[in-house]
Structure formats: structure tokens, C-alpha cells
Write a protein that holds these residues in place. Structure first.
Motif, PDB file in Angstrom:
ATOM      1  N   THR C  31       0.835  -1.194   0.000  1.00  0.00           N
ATOM      2  CA  THR C  31       0.000   0.000   0.000  1.00  0.00           C
ATOM      3  C   THR C  31       0.870   1.244   0.000  1.00  0.00           C
ATOM      4  O   THR C  31       0.611   2.198  -0.738  1.00  0.00           O
ATOM      5  CB  THR C  31      -0.901   0.019   1.252  1.00  0.00           C
ATOM      6  OG1 THR C  31      -1.507  -1.234   1.409  1.00  0.00           O
ATOM      7  CG2 THR C  31      -1.950   1.096   1.127  1.00  0.00           C
ATOM      8  N   VAL C  35       0.986   4.094  -2.932  1.00  0.00           N
ATOM      9  CA  VAL C  35       0.646   5.496  -2.742  1.00  0.00           C
ATOM     10  C   VAL C  35       1.744   6.408  -3.276  1.00  0.00           C
ATOM     11  O   VAL C  35       1.480   7.427  -3.900  1.00  0.00           O
ATOM     12  CB  VAL C  35       0.410   5.778  -1.239  1.00  0.00           C
ATOM     13  CG1 VAL C  35       0.298   7.260  -0.994  1.00  0.00           C
ATOM     14  CG2 VAL C  35      -0.831   5.070  -0.766  1.00  0.00           C
ATOM     15  N   GLY C  74      -3.201   0.836  -3.160  1.00  0.00           N
ATOM     16  CA  GLY C  74      -2.701   2.159  -2.784  1.00  0.00           C
ATOM     17  C   GLY C  74      -2.602   3.120  -3.945  1.00  0.00           C
ATOM     18  O   GLY C  74      -2.677   4.324  -3.761  1.00  0.00           O
ATOM     19  N   SER C  76      -4.479   4.110  -6.216  1.00  0.00           N
ATOM     20  CA  SER C  76      -5.549   5.030  -6.567  1.00  0.00           C
ATOM     21  C   SER C  76      -5.618   6.217  -5.625  1.00  0.00           C
ATOM     22  O   SER C  76      -6.242   7.231  -5.936  1.00  0.00           O
ATOM     23  CB  SER C  76      -6.880   4.295  -6.549  1.00  0.00           C
ATOM     24  OG  SER C  76      -6.979   3.526  -5.378  1.00  0.00           O
ATOM     25  N   THR C  77      -4.969   6.111  -4.458  1.00  0.00           N
ATOM     26  CA  THR C  77      -5.114   7.166  -3.457  1.00  0.00           C
ATOM     27  C   THR C  77      -4.649   8.516  -3.973  1.00  0.00           C
ATOM     28  O   THR C  77      -5.395   9.494  -3.963  1.00  0.00           O
ATOM     29  CB  THR C  77      -4.322   6.794  -2.189  1.00  0.00           C
ATOM     30  OG1 THR C  77      -4.691   5.491  -1.785  1.00  0.00           O
ATOM     31  CG2 THR C  77      -4.592   7.785  -1.083  1.00  0.00           C
ATOM     32  N   THR C  78      -3.401   8.566  -4.447  1.00  0.00           N
ATOM     33  CA  THR C  78      -2.922   9.861  -4.925  1.00  0.00           C
ATOM     34  C   THR C  78      -3.603  10.263  -6.223  1.00  0.00           C
ATOM     35  O   THR C  78      -3.751  11.450  -6.507  1.00  0.00           O
ATOM     36  CB  THR C  78      -1.399   9.844  -5.154  1.00  0.00           C
ATOM     37  OG1 THR C  78      -1.054   8.668  -5.857  1.00  0.00           O
ATOM     38  CG2 THR C  78      -0.672   9.909  -3.842  1.00  0.00           C
ATOM     39  N   LEU C 110     -12.498   7.313  -2.798  1.00  0.00           N
ATOM     40  CA  LEU C 110     -11.536   6.422  -2.167  1.00  0.00           C
ATOM     41  C   LEU C 110     -12.221   5.149  -1.678  1.00  0.00           C
ATOM     42  O   LEU C 110     -11.678   4.050  -1.787  1.00  0.00           O
ATOM     43  CB  LEU C 110     -10.848   7.123  -0.984  1.00  0.00           C
ATOM     44  CG  LEU C 110      -9.862   8.216  -1.361  1.00  0.00           C
ATOM     45  CD1 LEU C 110      -9.479   9.028  -0.137  1.00  0.00           C
ATOM     46  CD2 LEU C 110      -8.627   7.605  -1.986  1.00  0.00           C
ATOM     47  N   ALA C 114     -11.466   1.339  -2.866  1.00  0.00           N
ATOM     48  CA  ALA C 114     -11.078   0.257  -1.957  1.00  0.00           C
ATOM     49  C   ALA C 114     -12.018  -0.930  -2.081  1.00  0.00           C
ATOM     50  O   ALA C 114     -11.589  -2.084  -2.187  1.00  0.00           O
ATOM     51  CB  ALA C 114     -11.040   0.766  -0.514  1.00  0.00           C
ATOM     52  N   ASN C 373      -7.233   0.171   4.430  1.00  0.00           N
ATOM     53  CA  ASN C 373      -7.482   1.339   3.594  1.00  0.00           C
ATOM     54  C   ASN C 373      -8.691   2.152   4.006  1.00  0.00           C
ATOM     55  O   ASN C 373      -8.705   3.366   3.839  1.00  0.00           O
ATOM     56  CB  ASN C 373      -7.630   0.915   2.124  1.00  0.00           C
ATOM     57  CG  ASN C 373      -6.277   0.702   1.477  1.00  0.00           C
ATOM     58  OD1 ASN C 373      -5.535   1.640   1.283  1.00  0.00           O
ATOM     59  ND2 ASN C 373      -5.955  -0.532   1.198  1.00  0.00           N
ATOM     60  N   ILE C 377      -8.943   6.401   4.872  1.00  0.00           N
ATOM     61  CA  ILE C 377      -9.606   7.412   4.045  1.00  0.00           C
ATOM     62  C   ILE C 377      -9.728   8.715   4.814  1.00  0.00           C
ATOM     63  O   ILE C 377      -9.466   9.798   4.295  1.00  0.00           O
ATOM     64  CB  ILE C 377     -11.003   6.935   3.587  1.00  0.00           C
ATOM     65  CG1 ILE C 377     -10.865   5.755   2.638  1.00  0.00           C
ATOM     66  CG2 ILE C 377     -11.755   8.057   2.913  1.00  0.00           C
ATOM     67  CD1 ILE C 377     -12.186   5.225   2.153  1.00  0.00           C
ATOM     68  N   TRP C 380      -6.375  10.320   4.763  1.00  0.00           N
ATOM     69  CA  TRP C 380      -5.983  10.878   3.478  1.00  0.00           C
ATOM     70  C   TRP C 380      -6.726  12.168   3.198  1.00  0.00           C
ATOM     71  O   TRP C 380      -6.181  13.123   2.654  1.00  0.00           O
ATOM     72  CB  TRP C 380      -6.272   9.888   2.340  1.00  0.00           C
ATOM     73  CG  TRP C 380      -5.455   8.647   2.363  1.00  0.00           C
ATOM     74  CD1 TRP C 380      -5.914   7.376   2.287  1.00  0.00           C
ATOM     75  CD2 TRP C 380      -4.044   8.545   2.452  1.00  0.00           C
ATOM     76  NE1 TRP C 380      -4.882   6.484   2.323  1.00  0.00           N
ATOM     77  CE2 TRP C 380      -3.717   7.177   2.428  1.00  0.00           C
ATOM     78  CE3 TRP C 380      -3.005   9.481   2.561  1.00  0.00           C
ATOM     79  CZ2 TRP C 380      -2.422   6.713   2.497  1.00  0.00           C
ATOM     80  CZ3 TRP C 380      -1.709   9.019   2.627  1.00  0.00           C
ATOM     81  CH2 TRP C 380      -1.427   7.659   2.594  1.00  0.00           C
TER      82      TRP C 380
END
Lengths: 318, 147, 503
Positions: C31, C35, C74, C76-78, C110, C114, C373, C377, C380
Motif C-alpha cells: 500500500t 501510494v 494504494g 488510486s489514493t494519490t 476512495l 477500496a 485502507n 480514508i 488521506w
């Protein structure tokens, strides 16, 4: 008041964090990088990782493997030749980018003058394999078939001008057959293509798993002697084909590394080779036969073979 | 009145022409056995055609230009900082370069309080060294000072 | 039932404390690197490879696998938060995910990412368990002609990535194609467009390209506008997807899982292609395709499912034939070999513990990832509140380290910066990055497949039509190419009819 706090923090930052010693006192005092010119998980890669790991014991520092792939090994070899000759960047010396490719196309390094050998630790193993349901039982049968049907037989290699390619073409000329090379990106792609029936045979890395599962037959190996692990596979030499290509895998450095460091490197890697952990690991993986040449012998071998291959390839071009 | 699409399409056209010339040099081979330059040549011709189309559409439509934002010089400043960081990275080593870069970048915008800038920069250097250098074992360059 | 017993057996292995521990370590690291933009599973797995020497084989594989699919979570987070893909496979998530974040819907984006990853991961594991052998054999049938056909199909899908001007998107796609030709030519072995720069011998790295075009340009664009503004609605509406979101995402998730799984089986294809294809598919199936690119949740759910299930698909050739489908699988192969395990046809019979243990651990891992994850959220989303003037240097720093770490090369960083500048101009003038990236990735495989096929067939193009799979793919390609024309004709006909009626 705040400024003082910050300045103190700065001082702490710069004293604590850069722990490693300043200056080059004793070699090695930081990790050593080994550039492998082929993909991760391949035979050259795994063997390099194995010997690197065993050598850690004798070097006292960790050995980090970095893959730089492409061009039948030329990209990684070029990177090695261009690296700083301080003994901290080493590389895996493999046949194709040193022995064959430089004679055919222009490369940015001179394989003998820009590189310095340390030791040889194994012999690169290539074989001609066919799928198990192929009608060819021996190498001779393929030759005969190819002679009668020019341009039908296809074989996969891991790169144009690689050692396997040059060799297969040489055999083709000697035997007066015409077969077609299909280059692929690497061993796995060639094996997939062969297993899927898209090419007639694969001239590439030996795959112990497919062989043992009897999904493929290896008709000949490019070695000088039969491999003890698989004594039933004939070598091309036995079958009467001259194999001038020297197949090796070793460790090397860029030219210009100071002599005491080279000595230490040779020493450590030799001890690593002799360590039972290495021979056991090689046996377990079952990919390549181990073979040793020390620095002097290996350098001489490379230099001599380079000249020979040069002449050989010139002949081919005619 | 020139507008942006015309300009950009001309750039693309120029690139396409350059690329096609280089492709020709690589050798086209035959249709049955394409050489190294075959597909690149076709692609560059295609790009050339598309850029001409864009040019024509742009000439016919005449859109307004989006223009540059107020702070475009800051963008240049940031870019310059990045470039210098990259060039100095292997000479000065990760720790010093990162520290200097952070200071430079943080200075680009108000409020410019030196104390907090130094603090954030130091923290960043320490934390990124921990994450990348120690935990993820990325090989971070060491400069002439050996750090 | 034999299968049931195998699964139970697998769980017995996977639930051993040491395996649970290493599974957690793997997914956690995965993860994290997912990220961080630029740093990918291959590099990390290679670095952690030596650790595998010291632990049991099953444990090692569990950890390495965990890193791989963890990174898909991970990545997709940024993409969603700052429009910068953490993984090349997450580029598509930027398109709609980021827009959702700008509308204050970062949480649901997010969350759906996930959950989609989890559902797809789980479903694809079922596929892995049940369909391994038949699919492996099917995968073998894909030789160069089939690849050429499928890649051609993929290239036509590029048009679905366009949000604005179609012609500009096409130009970008062709540009991406051309950029992909830089480097050593596979077939002739000669360098193309490298001008003696050794770092270009291997071509332009996909990571510096993507990070530059999407990441650096994003920062440059933002820096240029008033930086004081708060980019996002500071108050996030809710942190989890709504019921409507779930309804919208249900089909994309199913489609994405299936598509991704199948694509993942093909050696060389992988998560990137899967996510792009899924986006295109979703846009095609949607009733409101023009809204894609402005925050449609389908554009997040589909690709995120696809890239996760492609991971499971990728295991199939490795476990059944011992042939790795990409660099990551090759590393796993290496890890197995070092432990004396021969992945391949014998693996299932000789070492069932390995196969079922790893599969079971992947179930466990997916649960762990969801548990990791979801709470994150909230964390983040807080990142969005950091003032941009502090955030952007950090973003630049991470992008830079990510690009550097691939090859320890400042040239890669330079490439990233150059493409950052290019990407900046692209954004300003309406040229899109996604078509370029997709064509860039497909380019080499497409061209090599064409030339390999012609070598195999001695120049006869009939090879493409003689083989069933490639024939089907070509028909599909043709259909896709023609469909805009057909619908155009249909529209005109309808207009004519209406006009006639009026007379």
C-alpha cells in the motif's frame, strides 16, 4: 527564541542523520551494487543474486542487485562500463553483450577494454527445445526437416545478434538449411510461444520445470560437456556442430578500479563460490552449471574469445 | 490572429516531420518484412496529417486563448528548482540537495517565515530519508561530503 | 468436494501466525509504495528479495504477492487526491476520481476504489482457483498474431479515453506511439532515436513519463494559478459511498473484474492495460458517456476492479507453466526457484500447500487491505487540508525520488521534468495525457507482434485472418472503428426521417 530552536534542530539533523563514515577508509564501507543486464527471475539474475548473497559474508556489506534490461544485455553492460570505478558498482558479465552483439552493431562500450573481470561462476545454459508433442525427437531430425522445407522452421531467441542467434545461424549455414529467427523480449515469452505452438522451437534458457513435467523436450544444449544434472541431453558439440561461442556468467567491474580493491573483490567472490551455500543453492535452482575461473584466467578467456568471435562473425557476414 | 491551436499543431507537425526523416534513415524494409523505420514512419505521417487537421480546424474556428495564470513566473521558479535539484543530486548527495530544494520551494510563496521553512525542510529530509532510505532501502545518492 | 478440501487446507496454511504476519507486512508495504508515485512493486520486491532467503517458501511468496496486490490498492489514493497516479495502472483513476475529489467527494471515491479492489480481488481469486488450468492453456494460444490483433483493438479503445477534442486525443495517441519507439528495436537489435544516450537504450521509462505528464504538470498548473485558493471543498460531504454510488458501481465492478482477470492472464498485458480497457468499456456501456471525465463513479469502480483482478490473472501462467507474465511474476518465479520450488505443471501436484496457501493468503490479504485502507480514508482526506504551498514541494519530492529510484538515474528525473513541461503545455492547450500514455504502453507490444508475425508467416498477412482468435479481435476492432461512423449515419437517417415526416 524560535530561531535558536530551529538552528539546534538543524545541527542535530546534520550530525545524527549522516551516520555513515565520511571518506573512503576501508573497502567496502557501504553496500555494493551489482547490475544484472537481464530480467529479474531469469537464470543470470538468480545466479547473481545467489552469489551476491553468499559474498555478503566475506565482504561485510550487503549486495544489492539492480536489473537493467534490454538489447540482449547491452543496456546493463553499457551501464556497468560507464559506472564509477570505485569498486562499489559491479555487474554481471554475460556472453551476448560482450561476445556477439558488439561485433554486429555499434555499442557504447568496448567489451574488453572497458570492463574488468573478477571471477566466472557459472556457465550460461542454453538449449534447443521443442514442445513435447512435436514430431522431432532429435536435433538431426529438425535439420533434415528444415533442409527439405526451407523457411518453415521458426525458432525463438531472446534478441537479435545474441549468442543463440549467431550460433543457430552458423549451424544453418554449415548444414545448408534455412530457418527463421523470431526475436522475443526474453526467455518467458519464447517459452510461451513455443508451448503455444507459435514457433517450432526455442533456442533459449533451459526451463527445468517444463522439462521435468515432460511438457517440453530439450534436444541439445549449447554446452561443451554434458551437464551432470541432466546427463541425457546431448551437447551440440557431440552431435558434430562446432560451438565456438563461450557461454559464461561472471562478475565484473568497470575498468579502472584500484588494484587492492580488485584483489579484495576477487578474494571475496572466490570464497563465495567455494562456500557450500552457493553450490547447494545452484543445485536447488537447477538452472545453470557452476564453473569457476579466477580473475586472471577469466580476463584472458574473455579477451581471447572476443578475438575469436570477432573473426567468426566476420566469416558469417560474408 | 494567431491562436494557440495553430501554434501547437505546428509544433506537432514539425516533430512529425523530424521523426519521419529519422525513420527513413532507419530503413523501411518491405511491406513483407518491415524494417526498423517502417511503423515509426507511418506513425509520423499520421501525426503530420492530424496536426494539419488541427491547424485547419483552429484557423476556421478561432477560439480564445486560455492564457497564462497570474503566477506563471512561480511555475518557472519551481521548474528551475527541480532542474537544479536533479543536477546537484548526485554531487551534493540526497540529504543536502533535498534540504536546499525544500527551502527553495517553500520560499516561492508567502508567508515566508524562515524559521518554519527551516523546520519543515529539516523534518522533510529526516522523514523522507527514513521512509525511502532506511525502510524501503532505496539507494539515495551520497555526495562529495559522503553523506 | 476436492476443491473445498483444498481451500480449507490453504486456509490452514495461510492462517498460521508467521504467514499472517508476513502477509500483513507485504500488504502494508505494498500500500505504501502504491501510494508513493513512481516507486512500484518491482523495485521493492527486488530489494526485499534477500529477505526471502531466510524464511519459508510459502511465507516468502505470501509476502511478495502481498506487496504486489497491495500496491494496486494504494495506487488510486494519490490519483484521486492530487491527480497524480501512484502506479501506472492508476492513471485512469485520475480522470474521474480526481474530479470527484474536487466536488468534495474524495471520500466516496476512495471508498469505492477500496471496495472495488476488494470485490474484484476476491472474485478473481475464485477464478484463479477454479479456472487455472483451462485458462492457462487458452493463454498459450496467444501468439504474436493474436497479440497484434488484441493490441490493435486496444489502440482503438484509446479514442474512448478522450474527454474533449477527439482529434487532439488521436494526435496524442500517435505521439505516444512514436515515443514508445525510442530505444533498442527488438527485431533488428539496433537502437532507434537514441542519439547515443545510453539511458535511452531501454526507451523512455513509463514511470518518469507518467509521473511527469500527470504529476509534475499538475503541480505546475496549480502553482501558476492563485495558490492561496483552497482547491477542494474543505468540508467533505461524507466519507463513504452512498447507496446510489453502490448502485452505479455494481455493474462496472463486475465487468471490470472479469475483464481485468482475462487481460491479466495474457503475458505482457497486465494491470495497466486492464484498467485502461475497463475505463473504455465502462464509457461504452454507459448511458451518459459524455459525462465521463467529470466525476463519474463508474470511471473509478471499473478500472480499480480491473487492475486488481489482473493481478490474480497474472498468477496463472506462473503457477501452471512456470512462465512469468511480467517482471513481478518473474521475481516470484525467482523466489520460488531459490527455495527449490519449480513453478509449473508439477507445482500443483507436488506442492499443493504452496498454491492453495498462497491463494488463501490472498483472500486474507484482501481483507487486511480493506481494513487498512478504509480507516485511512479519513486520514488521506486530511491531507487535502494541508496548505498547497507546503504540499506541492512534498509532492515534487516524492515524484522525483520515485523516478530516480527506478534506475538510480538522474536522467530518468530529467525525463520526468521534460515531460512535466510537455504535460503542462498539453493541459493548457487541451491535449490529453491518457491517450498518449495508453498508446505509449501498447506501442512496443503492438509493433513487435506485427513484425514477429510477419517473420513467422514469411510476410503473408493472411496469418492474421487464418487464426480464430486474431480474426475475432480484428472483427471487433473494425466494428469499433466503424461504429462512430455507423451511428453518425444512423443519426442522419433519423434526421432525414423526421424531416420527411414534417413535409
Amino acid at each position: 527564541m524560535r530561531t535558536y530552536f530551529v538552528l539546534v534542530l538543524l545541527l542535530i539533523t546534520f550530525t545524527i542523520v549522516p551516520g555513515p563514515a565520511l571518506g573512503q577508509s576501508d573497502f567496502p564501507n557501504k553496500p555494493i551494487t551489482v547490475i544484472v543486464p537481464f530480467g529479474p527471475g531469469g537464470a543470470a539474475d538468480l545466479t547473481s543474486r545467489l552469489i551476491g548473497k553468499v559474498a555478503e559474508k566475506y565482504l561485510g556489506q550487503s549486495v544489492v542487485v539492480v536489473n537493467k534490461t534490454g538489447g540482449a544485455g547491452t543496456v546493463g553492460t553499457a551501464a556497468l562500463a560507464a559506472a564509477k570505478p570505485d569498486g562499489y558498482t559491479l555487474g554481471t558479465l554475460v556472453t551476448s553483450p560482450i561476445m556477439t552483439v558488439p561485433h554486429v552493431i555499434k555499442v557504447t562500450y568496448h567489451p574488453v577494454k572497458d570492463l574488468e573481470a573478477i571471477i566466472q561462476h557459472s556457465i550460461l545454459n542454453f538449449g534447443v527445445s521443442v514442445r513435447s508433442d512435436s514430431p522431432f525427437m532429435t536435433f538431426k531430425e529438425i535439420i533434415e526437416y528444415a533442409r527439405k522445407n526451407p523457411g518453415v522452421v521458426t525458432y525463438g531467441t531472446s534478441g537479435t545478434n545474441s549468442a543463440q542467434h549467431i550460433l543457430m545461424e552458423q549451424i544453418a549455414r554449415e548444414q545448408k538449411v534455412e530457418w527463421i529467427q523470431v526475436p522475443f523480449k526474453g526467455g518467458p515469452e519464447i517459452l510461451s510461444a513455443m508451448m503455444g505452438g507459435h514457433v517450432s522451437m526455442a533456442a533459449t534458457d533451459f526451463s527445468p520445470s517444463l522439462y521435468k513435467a515432460k511438457k517440453m523436450r530439450t534436444l541439445a544444449m549449447f554446452l561443451n560437456e554434458r551437464w551432470s544434472e541432466h546427463p541425457d541431453i546431448p551437447t551440440l558439440k557431440e552431435l558434430g556442430y562446432q560451438v565456438p561461442v563461450p557461454y559464461f556468467v561472471g562478475v565484473g567491474a568497470p575498468k579502472g578500479v584500484p588494484e587492492p580493491i580488485m584483489k579484495k573483490l576477487e578474494d571475496s567472490f572466490t570464497k563465495a563460490y567455494q562456500d557450500p551455500e552457493f553450490s547447494q543453492g545452484m543445485k536447488t535452482m537447477g538452472l545453470l552449471p557452476a564453473f569457476y575461473r579466477n580473475r586472471k584466467d577469466f580476463s584472458a578467456f574473455i579477451a581471447k574469445s572476443f578475438e575469436e568471435m570477432g573473426r567468426y562473425i566476420q566469416e558469417l557476414k560474408k | 490572429m494567431r491562436n494557440d491551436d495553430q501554434v501547437t499543431s505546428l509544433f506537432l507537425l514539425a516533430f512529425a516531420i523530424f521523426f519521419s526523416i529519422e525513420s527513413l534513415r532507419l530503413g523501411m524494409g518491405t511491406l513483407r518484412e518491415p524494417g526498423a523505420g517502417f511503423i515509426p514512419f507511418i506513425s509520423s505521417v499520421l501525426l503530420g496529417c492530424l496536426s494539419i487537421c488541427i491547424f485547419i480546424i483552429a484557423t476556421l474556428k478561432k477560439k480564445a486563448s486560455p492564457g497564462f495564470g497570474k503566477d506563471w513566473k512561480k511555475g518557472l521558479w519551481v521548474l528551475g528548482g527541480l532542474l537544479i535539484y536533479d543536477l546537484l543530486l548526485e554531487r551534493l548527495g540526497f540529504l543536502i540537495s533535498t534540504f536546499l530544494f525544500m527551502i527553495l520551494a517553500l520560499l516561492s510563496f508567502p508567508p515566508r517565515r524562515l524559521a518554519s521553512i527551516l523546520l519543515v525542510s529539516s523534518l522533510t529530509v529526516i522523514i523522507s530519508y527514513l521512509i525511502f532510505g532506511v525502510w524501503l532501502k532505496v539507494q539515495l545518492p551520497k555526495g562529495i561530503l559522503g553523506i | 468436494m476436492d476443491l473445498f478440501q483444498n481451500i480449507l487446507f490453504g486456509f490452514q496454511v495461510a492462517l498460521q501466525p508467521i504467514n499472517l504476519l508476513y502477509c500483513f507486512i507485504g500488504v502494508f508495504i505494498g500500500t505504501l509504495i502504491g501510494v508513493l508515485p513512481g516507486i512500484g512493486p518491482v523495485g521493492t520486491m527486488a530489494i526485499l528479495f534477500p529477505i526471502t532467503f531466510k524464511i519459508a517458501p510459502v511465507t516468502a511468496i505470501i509476502m511478495l504477492a502481498g506487496i504486489y496486490y497491495g500496491a494496486m490498492y494504494g495506487g488510486s489514493t494519490t490519483s484521486i487526491l492530487v491527480n497524480i497516479p501512484g502506479e501506472a495502472a492508476s492513471v485512469v483513476t485520475c480522470l474521474d476520481g480526481y474530479q470527484m475529489a474536487r466536488q468534495g467527494r474524495a471520500g466516496p471515491a476512495l471508498g469505492i476504489a477500496a471496495f472495488s479492489s476488494f470485490i474484484a480481488g476476491t472474485l478473481s481469486l475464485v477464478g484463479l482457483m477454479l479456472l487455472t488450468i483451462p485458462l492457462a492453456e487458452a493463454a498459450l494460444k496467444f501468439g504474436p498474431p493474436e497479440y497484434f490483433a488484441v493490441m490493435s483493438l486496444g489502440l482503438t479503445l484509446v479514442t474512448y479515453l478522450a474527454r474533449q477534442s477527439m482529434i487532439k486525443a488521436l494526435a496524442m495517441a500517435v505521439l505516444g506511439l512514436m515515443l514508445s519507439f525510442i530505444g533498442l528495436d527488438l527485431i533488428t537489435g539496433e537502437p532507434r532515436f537514441t542519439y547515443n544516450i545510453p539511458e535511452l537504450l531501454d526507451g523512455i521509462g513509463v514511470v518518469p513519463l507518467v509521473v511527469g505528464v500527470f504529476g509534475i504538470s499538475e503541480v505546475l498548473v496549480n502553482v501558476e494559478i492563485e495558490i492561496q485558493r483552497t482547491t477542494y471543498k474543505a468540508r467533505i460531504s461524507n466519507l463513504l459511498p452512498t447507496l446510489q454510488d453502490w448502485k452505479d458501481s455494481a455493474n462496472p465492478i463486475l465487468r471490470g473484474s472479469l475483464l481485468g482477470f482475462l487481460i491479466g492472464i495474457l503475458p505482457g498485458a497486465g494491470s495497466i492495460l486492464a484498467s485502461f480497457a475497463s475505463y473504455a468499456l465502462e464509457k461504452r456501456c454507459s448511458r451518459t458517456p459524455e459525462k465521463f471525465g467529470s466525476g463519474m463513479i463508474e470511471g473509478v469502480a471499473g478500472p480499480e476492479s480491473a487492475n486488481n483482478s489482473a493481478v490474480s490473472g497474472g498468477f496463472i501462467p506462473l503457477f501452471t507453466l512456470g512462465i512469468p507474465s511480467n517482471a513481478i511474476m518473474a521475481l516470484l518465479l525467482g523466489a520460488m526457484l531459490i527455495h527449490g520450488l519449480q513453478p509449473g505443471p508439477m507445482l500443483l501436484s507436488e506442492h499443493p500447500a504452496l498454491f492453495w496457501g498462497v491463494v488463501a493468503s490472498m483472500y486474507v490479504g484482501n481483507f487486511m487491505l480493506l481494513a487498512l485502507n478504509l480507516p485511512l480514508i479519513g486520514l488521506w482526506v486530511q491531507v487535502l487540508k494541508v496548505p498547497y504551498r507546503i504540499l506541492f514541494p512534498l509532492i515534487l519530492l516524492f515524484c522525483l525520488i520515485g523516478s530516480y529510484s527506478l534506475n538510480n538515474s538522474t536522467v530518468d528525473v530529467l525525463i520526468m521534468i521534460i515531460f512535466g513541461i510537455v504535460g503542462y503545455f498539453m493541459r493548457k492547450f487541451g491535449y490529453e495525457g491518457a491517450p498518449m500514455v495508453m498508446a505509449f504502453i501498447l506501442g512496443p507490444m503492438w509493433e513487435s507482434a506485427l513484425r514477429q508475425s510477419l517473420l513467422m508467416s514469411k510476410g503473408r498477412f493472411s496469418i492474421f485472418l487464418n487464426r480464430p482468435i486474431s480474426l475475432v479481435a480484428f472483427i471487433l476492432t473494425l466494428a469499433l472503428l466503424l461504429s462512430p461512423t455507423l451511428s453518425f449515419i444512423r443519426e442522419k437517417k433519423e434526421v432525414l426521417k423526421v424531416l420527411e415526416k414534417e413535409e
